[in-house]
Every structure is written in C-alpha cells, then in structure tokens.
Design a protein around this motif. Structure first.
Motif, short mmCIF file in Angstrom:
data_model
loop_
_atom_site.label_atom_id
_atom_site.label_comp_id
_atom_site.label_asym_id
_atom_site.label_seq_id
_atom_site.Cartn_x
_atom_site.Cartn_y
_atom_site.Cartn_z
N PRO A 27 2.80 -10.28 -1.12
CA PRO A 27 3.78 -9.36 -0.52
C PRO A 27 4.65 -8.66 -1.56
O PRO A 27 5.22 -7.62 -1.27
N ALA A 28 4.74 -9.22 -2.77
CA ALA A 28 5.61 -8.63 -3.79
C ALA A 28 4.95 -7.46 -4.52
O ALA A 28 5.64 -6.67 -5.17
N LEU A 29 3.63 -7.34 -4.43
CA LEU A 29 2.94 -6.25 -5.10
C LEU A 29 3.12 -4.94 -4.33
O LEU A 29 3.08 -4.94 -3.10
N THR A 30 3.27 -3.85 -5.06
CA THR A 30 3.46 -2.54 -4.42
C THR A 30 2.27 -2.18 -3.53
O THR A 30 2.45 -1.62 -2.45
N ASP A 31 1.06 -2.49 -4.00
CA ASP A 31 -0.15 -2.16 -3.22
C ASP A 31 -0.59 -3.30 -2.31
O ASP A 31 -1.65 -3.22 -1.69
N ARG A 32 0.24 -4.37 -2.22
CA ARG A 32 -0.04 -5.53 -1.37
C ARG A 32 -1.41 -6.16 -1.68
O ARG A 32 -2.03 -6.79 -0.84
N GLY A 33 -1.88 -5.96 -2.91
CA GLY A 33 -3.14 -6.55 -3.33
C GLY A 33 -4.37 -5.74 -3.00
O GLY A 33 -5.49 -6.21 -3.19
N TYR A 34 -4.18 -4.50 -2.52
CA TYR A 34 -5.34 -3.70 -2.11
C TYR A 34 -6.33 -3.49 -3.25
O TYR A 34 -7.54 -3.61 -3.06
N THR A 35 -5.81 -3.18 -4.45
CA THR A 35 -6.71 -2.92 -5.59
C THR A 35 -7.37 -4.20 -6.10
O THR A 35 -8.32 -4.12 -6.88
N LEU A 36 -6.88 -5.35 -5.66
CA LEU A 36 -7.48 -6.63 -6.05
C LEU A 36 -8.43 -7.18 -4.99
O LEU A 36 -9.10 -8.19 -5.22
N LEU A 108 -2.95 6.12 -1.94
CA LEU A 108 -3.33 5.01 -2.80
C LEU A 108 -4.74 4.52 -2.48
O LEU A 108 -5.55 4.27 -3.40
N ILE A 109 -5.05 4.40 -1.20
CA ILE A 109 -6.37 3.93 -0.78
C ILE A 109 -7.46 4.88 -1.23
O ILE A 109 -8.48 4.46 -1.81
N ILE A 110 -7.27 6.18 -1.01
CA ILE A 110 -8.27 7.17 -1.40
C ILE A 110 -8.45 7.19 -2.91
O ILE A 110 -9.59 7.23 -3.42
N THR A 111 -7.35 7.14 -3.66
CA THR A 111 -7.43 7.15 -5.12
C THR A 111 -8.17 5.92 -5.63
O THR A 111 -9.05 6.02 -6.51
N THR A 112 -7.85 4.76 -5.08
CA THR A 112 -8.51 3.52 -5.48
C THR A 112 -10.01 3.57 -5.19
O THR A 112 -10.83 3.21 -6.05
N GLU A 113 -10.36 4.03 -4.00
CA GLU A 113 -11.77 4.08 -3.61
C GLU A 113 -12.56 5.08 -4.46
O GLU A 113 -13.69 4.82 -4.86
#
Length: 201
Positions: A27-36, A108-113
């Motif tokens: 929960p502390a990560l800005t991306d909530r762990g999405y990139t991980l 963020l999601i589109i950029t990561t993908e």
C-alpha cells in the motif's frame, strides 16, 4: 512469432491475476505494486509448483503447472476478498479501492504495458536473429531446461550424471520449463524467450 505472443500473454495474465495480491501487500508504493505484479506472479507461481512438486504432492507435468496456477489465482483472489471484508468492519483500514485505483492510473498502466511489450519484443527479435545456445554456460542451461521438461518429478534428473538429480541451482530453469509447458513451446525456444522475458521484467 506465435510462441513469443503466447509467452507475452501468459506473463501478462499472471501479472493481472497477481495484482490484487500485490495491491494488498504494497500500500505504500505509488503504483501499489503494479509494475512488480508480473515478476511477483511468476515467482509465486514457480515457488508454489516447486515446493509442492518437491514434496511429491504434484507431478512435474502440465497438470501440476496448471494446479499451481489455479492455487495462485485462489491466493490472490482470497486476499482481494479479505481486503473488502476488513473494510466492512468497525476498525476500517485505509485501503484504496482497486477499481478506483485502476481508473485513476490509466496512464501508468498503459506506459508500463507498452514498455514491457517493447522490451520483450525487442529482445525476442534479437534472440531470433542469433538463437543458438553456444558459449559460456548456455549449453548447460539448455540441458537443464530440457532435463526438467523430461523429469516426471522434482528434483529434476541431472543431464550430466545418470541416476542423480540436479545439484546446481535451478529455480530459474524450472520457471522456464513451466512457461514452456504452459505455452507448448520447446526447450530451445523457451531458452530464448525466457531471456526476453527477464529483460522485459
């Protein structure tokens, strides 16, 4: 091309199915762990299969790989359901709604993908131009992958010493063999696609 696409889709599915779990855990990560999420999904899926197969609960085959996959989905969804059960109690935790987070972080999601897709496609293309497993430890790595694919149980058979199991570290090769089984690719193709997947991750 088809093999690369199947690896991309399989790794993406693992990431999306694991995201509810990492969303809860980070929960502390800005991306909530999405990139991980992809890496976490692959590692957890691999660990579940490895430990259960090593204990003799699962066989080293497609059925065992799929069982570990279903178990991963169960764990991830259970964490998601538990999250909302906690929110409904009196001691409410400050957990962001997953749906709201997804809708407010589209960029963020589109950029990561896109970054993952471009990186994966780039190294898959590079490896397709020079796919031979020659030099340094590559022949040994390919031998390990094929030995794992041929072993009915874990620990896998040693490709160099008949009657012995692999005593060298081999978890990464088990992950490669799992993807090979899940997507129906051969060991030599899986060797190159795992290089592309690690690069993209």
């Amino acid at each position: 091309m088809t093999d690369a696409l199947s690896w991309y889709l399989a790794s993406s599915l693992l990431g999306w199915l694991t995201f509810p779990l990492v969303f809860r855990l980070f929960p502390a990560l800005t991306d909530r762990g999405y990139t991980l999420a992809r890496a976490a999904g692959i590692l957890l899926w691999g660990w579940l299969f490895w430990i259960l197969a090593s204990l003799g609960v699962l066989r080293n085959d497609l059925g065992g790989v799929l069982f570990a996959f279903v178990l991963l989905v169960f764990i991830s969804l259970s964490s998601f359901i538990t999250q909302y059960a906690i929110r409904s109690t009196n001691y409410q935790l400050p957990i962001t709604n997953l749906k709201d987070w997804l809708s407010s972080n589209t960029r963020l999601i589109i950029t990561t993908e896109l970054l993952f897709l471009v990186a994966f496609a780039f190294l898959a293309f590079v490896r397709s131009a020079n796919p031979e497993a020659v030099g340094t430890e590559k022949p040994m790595e390919l031998a390990f992958i094929n030995a794992i694919l041929r072993s009915p149980t874990l620990p896998p058979n040693d490709p160099w010493m008949s009657g012995y199991s692999i005593s060298y570290y081999h978890f990464g090769y088990i992950l490669t063999a799992m993807f090979a089984r899940l997507t129906g690719t051969s060991g030599n193709v899986a060797f190159n696609l795992m290089s592309a997947l690690v690069f993209a991750l």
